[in-house]
Design an enzyme around this catalytic site. Structure first.
Site, PDB file in Angstrom:
ATOM      1  N   ASP A  73       0.135  10.762 -16.377  1.00  0.00           N
ATOM      2  CA  ASP A  73       0.860  10.528 -17.577  1.00  0.00           C
ATOM      3  C   ASP A  73       0.861   9.134 -18.302  1.00  0.00           C
ATOM      4  O   ASP A  73       1.135   8.224 -17.686  1.00  0.00           O
ATOM      5  CB  ASP A  73       2.431  11.031 -17.222  1.00  0.00           C
ATOM      6  CG  ASP A  73       3.437  11.134 -18.392  1.00  0.00           C
ATOM      7  OD1 ASP A  73       3.000  11.742 -19.322  1.00  0.00           O
ATOM      8  OD2 ASP A  73       4.109  10.277 -18.680  1.00  0.00           O
ATOM      9  N   GLU A 110      -4.302  10.913 -19.236  1.00  0.00           N
ATOM     10  CA  GLU A 110      -3.610  11.024 -20.390  1.00  0.00           C
ATOM     11  C   GLU A 110      -3.973   9.712 -20.873  1.00  0.00           C
ATOM     12  O   GLU A 110      -3.157   8.801 -20.681  1.00  0.00           O
ATOM     13  CB  GLU A 110      -2.302  11.564 -20.248  1.00  0.00           C
ATOM     14  CG  GLU A 110      -1.822  11.745 -21.577  1.00  0.00           C
ATOM     15  CD  GLU A 110      -0.154  12.107 -21.727  1.00  0.00           C
ATOM     16  OE1 GLU A 110       0.035  12.771 -22.693  1.00  0.00           O
ATOM     17  OE2 GLU A 110       0.583  11.457 -20.922  1.00  0.00           O
TER      18      GLU A 110
END
Length: 680
Positions: free
Chosen positions: A338, A375
C-alpha cells in the site's frame, strides 16, 4: 517461579526457547523498560512486572530478558521510560502500555483507543501481545504456489465482508472469518481466479474511524506480524495464527495463491494528537519520518498523520523480518504494498533514486519466489507508475483504470490512451527487459466505486462517513447512464448491464495481469460510496442467483482468456517478436485516432499459432458497422462475446461461427470479441 535471566538481543520479539521465552525490544533513547506479563486477556493489570536492568538486560540499543517457565499463549506488553520532549521528537510515556512491534498475535479484549490518546494510565484498556511458537505445526507438505503473473487472475477480497452476511449460509460463528473464507473457496475456484489479494490482515485498529463507525478496510496497522484477531472464529489468543495458517493451506490445496495487502507506510498512531500504541512510545525518532523543522510534527505522505521512515535501518529490518515471517511462517505467496512510494523517501521525505528497502525486497532470496506488487504512488504527490524501481516489481496500473473508464464513458481524446492500455501500456513501461504481466490491470478496487456504482452514479455519495461528503476522490470518470442511483427503467438497466460487460471485456482482453474487485461479478454496490473504509458493506450471496447471467459471463470469459497463449506472452504485443497486432477502425487498417473518436478495433494473432482474435469497441451513442479482416482459406470468424446480447446469450461457448460475414454491426455502447476458427 524461576528468576529471569539476562536474555539475548536476537531475535527481536518474543521467542519461545527451551525452558522459557526470550524477549527483545529495540529502543535507543529509553532510560528504562518494563515487561508486563498478564494471566488472562481480560485482566486489567499484569500478573507480573519485570523491570529490565540497563546494566544486565541491555546490549547496545536492545533491551532483552529471558523468562523461564512460560511459553506459547503468554500475554505480555511493555512500558517504556524516557524523556518526553516532542520538540526533539522524543515521545516516551510510561503511562501507556505498548505493543511489541514484533508481536505475532494480539488480543484486544480490553482495548480502547481513546484511552491511548488521553492523559493517564491506560493499562486496563490496552491491547496485549501473545507469545506464539511457530514450531510443530503440520503444514502437510504445503508450499507457496509460485504461479507466474502471465497466467494469473487476481481477485481483491475483504476477509470480513466476503462472508459476514447472513446470506452466506454459514453458521454465525464462521461469518467474516478466515474459517468462513475457507468455506467459500469452491466459489472462487469456479470463478477461475488464481490468487486472492486480501485487504489488510495485519492486526489493525478497528476503532480508527469517525465516532460511531469502525475502520473496516484495515489500513490502520497496530502490529505488522499479527493476523487480525477480528477475522478469527477461534476466540483464543492463539486462534488467529492457527486459523490463518489453515486458510492458507486450504487455498493452496485449491491451487489459489494468497497475496497480502501490507501497510508499511504508516500506523494507527496517526498524527501528534493520536494514540500511543507502540512505535511512538518505543522510539519515535527511529520509526517515523519527523518534520526536521518542527520535530514535534510528522511528515505525512500517507494521508493518515504519519509516515514510517523506511530509510532507517531498524525499520528496514522490521519490514524484512515481517515479510520473511509471513512467507516462511505463514506460507503466503506475495504482497501488495500500500502506498509503496512512501518507502522510496529518505528521512527528509525526498524521493530516493535507489531506495534501499525496495531493492532489498526485490533481491531477497527468501522472497525470490513471491509476487511483489507496488501501489506506485503516495498521498504526498509522488507518482511512480511506469518508473518504480526494480526488475521484479509489478505495479498497480492506475492509468489503466482511468483511461479505460474515460473511453467507455465516452470522453473525448481518449482512444489513443485506451489503445495503449489494451496493448500492455508499453508507453508507460519502456524498459527493454520488462514483461507485460508486471502491469496489474484493474478497473475497480477497494478504493473507489464498485463496478455497479461506476455505471450508476455520476457523483460520490459518502455522507454516511460523517465527513460532510468531503472524503474520497472527486475524479471517478463514472457515468450513471441517465439516472443517479438505482432505477426501474429497463433501458437504463440494459445500458448499465452492457457497460459492465464492456468493462469486463476491456479488462480481460488487455495485455497484463487482470485484477477483479470482490463482488463486481455479481454487481455488488456501496450505494455510491467511493470511500467505504468505515462502512461494513458485505458481499450479498443472494446476488449469485439474482445476477446469474453476469456471473456466468465472467466465469466463461476468465476460462476463455486462460485457455489462450496470446495473453501469456513474455513480449509486448506492440514489440518486434511479439504477436501480430493490427489496429483497425470501422474500416480495416484505418483506426480513427482523432480527438472525437469513440471507436476502436484490433486484430491480434501469433505468427506460428492458430490463435487469432478480433476486438471491437463502440463507445459511441449510435450503431457502427465494423468491417472484419479477411482470414486465410479454411478459416472464419466466430463470435466469442457480444456485450449487447441479453444475458445468457452474451458469451458463446464454443464460439459461434459468423458464416463468412464481412461486417459486424455493433449497437451503441457495446463491444465484441471474435476468434478465428477452422471451417467445418
Amino acid at each position: 517461579m524461576s528468576s529471569p535471566l539476562p536474555g539475548h538481543a536476537a531475535p527481536l520479539g518474543a521467542t519461545p526457547m527451551r525452558g522459557g521465552v526470550n524477549f527483545s525490544l529495540f529502543s535507543r533513547n529509553a532510560t528504562g523498560v518494563e515487561l508486563l506479563l498478564f494471566a488472562n486477556p481480560e485482566d486489567p493489570q499484569p500478573q507480573r512486572i519485570l523491570r529490565l536492568d540497563p546494566q544486565i538486560n541491555r546490549t547496545f540499543y536492545y533491551w532483552h530478558i529471558f523468562v523461564p517457565g512460560i511459553g506459547a499463549g503468554q500475554l505480555y506488553a511493555y512500558r517504556v521510560y524516557g524523556p518526553y520532549v516532542p520538540e526533539r521528537g522524543l515521545r516516551f510515556d510510561p503511562t501507556k502500555v505498548l505493543l511489541d512491534p514484533y508481536a505475532r498475535a494480539v488480543t484486544t479484549h480490553t482495548y480502547r483507543r481513546k484511552a491511548a490518546s488521553q492523559p493517564g494510565d491506560n493499562c486496563a484498556e490496552a491491547a496485549r501481545c501473545v507469545v506464539v511458537d511457530l514450531r510443530g505445526y503440520d503444514w502437510e507438505g504445503d508450499e507457496p504456489l509460485q504461479h507466474p503473473f502471465a497466467s494469473s487472475v487476481l481477485y481483491e477480497l475483504h476477509v470480513g465482508a466476503f462472508t459476514r452476511d447472513e446470506s452466506s449460509g454459514l453458521p454465525a460463528e464462521l461469518r467474516g472469518s478466515y474459517a468462513g473464507l475457507i468455506e467459500k473457496i469452491p466459489y472462487l475456484k469456479q470463478l477461475g481466479i488464481t490468487a486472492v489479494e486480501l485487504l489488510p490482515v495485519q492486526q489493525f485498529d478497528a476503532q480508527e474511524a469517525p465516532f460511531g463507525l469502525s475502520n473496516d478496510w484495515g489500513y490502520a496497522p497496530m502490529a505488522f506480524f499479527a493476523p487480525h484477531n477480528g477475522y478469527s472464529s477461534q476466540r483464543t489468543p492463539l486462534g488467529p495464527v492457527m486459523e490463518f495458517r489453515q486458510m492458507v493451506k486450504a487455498f493452496h490445496r485449491a491451487g489459489i495463491e494468497v497475496i497480502l495487502d501490507v501497510v508499511f507506510n504508516h500506523t494507527a498512531e496517526n498524527g501528534p494528537e493520536g494514540p500511543t500504541l507502540s512505535l511512538r512510545g518505543i522510539e519515535n525518532r527511529a520509526y517515523y519520518l519527523i518534520d526536521p523543522q518542527h520535530p514535534e510534527r510528522y511528515q505525512d505522505y500517507s494521508g493518515c498523520g504519519n509516515s514510517l521512515d523506511a530509510s532507517h535501518s531498524i525499520v528496514r529490518r522490521m519490514i524484512m523480518d515481517c515479510l520473511h515471517y509471513w512467507v516462511q511462517g505463514m506460507h503466503v505467496d506475495g504482497f501488495r504494498f500500500d502506498l509503496a512510494s512512501v518507502l522510496a523517501r529518505d528521512k527528509h521525505g525526498q524521493p530516493l533514486n535507489d531506495p534501499p528497502i525496495l531493492w532489498e525486497i526485490e533481491s531477497d532470496p527468501i522472497l525470490a519466489g513471491t509476487k511483489i506488487i507496488a501501489e506506485a504512488w503516495d498521498a504526498g504527490g509522488l507518482y511512480q507508475v511506469g518508473s518504480f524501481i526494480g526488475h521484479r516489481w509489478a505495479e498497480w496500473n492506475g492509468q489503466f483504470r482511468d483511461d479505460v473508464r474515460r473511453f467507455l464513458k465516452g470522453d473525448t481524446n481518449s482512444v489513443r490512451h485506451f489503445a495503449a492500455r489494451l496493448s500492455g501500456s508499453r508507453d508507460l513501461y519502456p524498459q527493454t527487459d520488462r514483461i507485460p504481466a508486471r502491469s496489474i490491470n484493474f478497473v475497480t478496487c477497494h478504493d473507489g466505486f464498485t463496478l455497479n456504482d461506476l455505471v450508476s452514479y455520476n457523483q460520490k455519495h459518502n455522507e454516511r462517513n460523517l465527513q460532510g461528503n468531503r472524503d474520497g476522490l472527486d475524479a471517478n470518470f463514472s457515468w450513471n447512464c441517465g439516472v443517479e442511483g438505482p432505477t426501474d427503467d429497463p433501458q437504463i438497466e440494459a445500458l448499465r448491464a452492457r457497460q459492465i460487460k464492456n468493462f469486463f471485456i476491456s479488462l480481460l482482453c488487455a495485455q497484463g495481469t487482470p485484477m477483479l474487485l470482490m463482488g463486481d461479478e455479481v454487481r455488488r454496490t456501496q450505494q455510491g460510496n467511493n470511500n467505504a473504509y468505515c462502512q461494513r458493506v458485505a458481499f450479498d450471496w443472494n446476488s449469485l442467483s439474482q445476477q446469474a447471467n453476469l456471473l456466468n459471463f465472467v466465469k466463461q470469459f476468465i476460462a476463455w482468456r486462460s485457455s489462450l497463449n496470446l495473453f501469456k506472452q513474455p513480449y509486448f504485443w506492440s514489440d518486434p517478436g511479439g504477436p501480430q497486432l493490427i489496429w483497425h477502425g470501422v474500416h480495416l487498417n484505418a483506426p480513427d485516432w482523432g480527438v472525437y473518436s469513440h471507436s476502436l478495433a484490433c486484430e491480434l494473432g501469433e505468427p506460428d499459432s492458430c490463435e487469432r482474435i478480433y476486438l471491437a469497441f463502440n463507445a459511441y451513442w449510435e450503431a457502427l458497422n465494423f468491417e472484419l479482416p479477411l482470414l486465410p482459406t479454411g478459416w472464419q470468424w466466430a463470435l466469442v462475446s457480444d456485450s449487447a446480447r441479453p444475458g445468457g446469450q452474451d458469451f458463446c461457448n464454443p464460439p459461434q461461427p459468423l458464416r463468412h460475414a464481412s461486417h459486424y454491426l455493433l449497437v451503441p455502447r457495446s463491444a465484441i470479441v471474435l476468434q478465428a476458427v477452422c471451417d467445418d
